[in-house]
Design an enzyme around this catalytic site. Structure first.
Site, short mmCIF file in Angstrom:
data_model
loop_
_atom_site.label_atom_id
_atom_site.label_comp_id
_atom_site.label_asym_id
_atom_site.label_seq_id
_atom_site.Cartn_x
_atom_site.Cartn_y
_atom_site.Cartn_z
N GLY A 194 0.84 -1.18 0.00
CA GLY A 194 0.00 0.00 0.00
C GLY A 194 0.88 1.23 0.00
O GLY A 194 2.04 1.17 0.44
N GLN A 206 2.91 9.91 1.59
CA GLN A 206 4.23 9.25 1.61
C GLN A 206 5.10 9.64 0.42
O GLN A 206 6.31 9.41 0.45
CB GLN A 206 4.06 7.72 1.61
CG GLN A 206 3.42 7.19 2.89
CD GLN A 206 3.34 5.69 2.85
OE1 GLN A 206 2.41 5.12 2.30
NE2 GLN A 206 4.34 5.02 3.42
N LEU A 235 6.77 1.84 4.50
CA LEU A 235 7.85 2.34 3.63
C LEU A 235 8.44 3.65 4.17
O LEU A 235 9.56 3.99 3.86
CB LEU A 235 7.33 2.55 2.21
CG LEU A 235 6.94 1.27 1.45
CD1 LEU A 235 6.30 1.63 0.11
CD2 LEU A 235 8.15 0.37 1.23
N HIS A 240 -4.22 0.99 7.68
CA HIS A 240 -2.87 1.57 7.67
C HIS A 240 -2.82 2.77 6.71
O HIS A 240 -2.29 3.84 7.06
CB HIS A 240 -1.88 0.48 7.24
CG HIS A 240 -0.45 0.91 7.23
ND1 HIS A 240 0.50 0.43 8.09
CD2 HIS A 240 0.20 1.80 6.42
CE1 HIS A 240 1.67 1.00 7.84
NE2 HIS A 240 1.51 1.84 6.82
N GLU A 241 -3.39 2.59 5.50
CA GLU A 241 -3.34 3.68 4.51
C GLU A 241 -4.26 4.83 4.92
O GLU A 241 -3.90 6.01 4.76
CB GLU A 241 -3.74 3.16 3.12
CG GLU A 241 -2.87 2.05 2.58
CD GLU A 241 -1.38 2.32 2.72
OE1 GLU A 241 -0.95 3.48 2.59
OE2 GLU A 241 -0.64 1.36 3.00
N HIS A 293 -2.55 7.06 7.25
CA HIS A 293 -1.62 8.00 6.60
C HIS A 293 -2.36 9.26 6.15
O HIS A 293 -1.82 10.37 6.23
CB HIS A 293 -0.96 7.36 5.38
CG HIS A 293 0.26 6.53 5.71
ND1 HIS A 293 1.33 7.02 6.40
CD2 HIS A 293 0.56 5.24 5.42
CE1 HIS A 293 2.25 6.07 6.53
NE2 HIS A 293 1.81 4.98 5.94
ZN LIG Z 1 2.84 3.23 5.89
#
Ligand SMILES: [Zn+2]
Length: 183
Positions: A49, A54, A98, A139-140, A143
């Site tokens: 993802g 990011q 990441l 999780h995404e 973000h």
């Molecule tokens: Zn992440």
């Protein structure tokens, strides 16, 4: 297409709430190219993802795809996602990111949810997800809210560098030893 630079924890963009993408902006070549580049970047770095913050773009946009041992998820683009929790049971499992390279930690996530979003063409989509897919979506989505998985951990006793995670925490299966999915 291009591989984009992924920003790391400490960059302020990771702590900002991402802006919603208007249907008009979504239709522009700039945003369509950005989505293509996000997909390519995610694949290049073995991510499952990637959220726009990011790659230094504070936009409510994320891509998800997995063909790993933890679950099969087709390439999914989420624009302006809204999450509704369908099962408040928490399941704890490992995550990486990441933007927090070479770390793993156990994170509690809701078992099942629904996500309402737009796809890359601006069409409304609704996805019901559970297990690993639900985990990646959370999780995404985090973000896009300026959160990272560390914020969701109960404590940091499982937080591990990747090499130590593989040495001390993973079961001794050759396949699992190569597990490196990050988001
Ligand atoms: Zn992440």
């Amino acid at each position: 297409m291009s591989i984009l630079k992924v920003c790391r924890l400490g960059h302020p963009v990771l702590r900002m709430e991402a802006k919603r993408v208007s249907p008009k902006a979504l239709a522009t070549p700039e945003i369509q190219t950005l989505i293509d580049n996000m997909m390519e970047t995610m694949v290049e770095y073995y991510g499952v993802g990637l959220a726009a913050p990011q790659i230094h773009e504070s936009l409510s946009l994320a891509v998800i795809e997995s063909h790993g041992t933890r679950g099969e998820i087709p390439m999914t683009v989420l624009v302006n996602p809204e999450v509704t929790v369908l099962d408040e049971e928490f399941i704890e499992d490992w995550e990486g990111c990441l933007s927090i390279p070479d770390f793993r930690g156990r994170v509690p996530r809701y078992r099942k949810l629904r996500v309402d979003a737009l796809d890359r063409r601006g069409r409304k989509i609704q996805i019901t997800a559970e297990g690993f897919f639900a985990r990646v979506i959370q999780h995404e989505f985090d973000h896009l809210m300026g959160k990272v998985y560390l914020d969701r951990m109960r404590d940091f006793t499982t937080l591990s560098h990747l090499a130590e995670f593989q040495k001390y925490w993973l079961p001794p299966e050759p396949e699992a030893a190569e597990d490196k999915d990050e988001k």
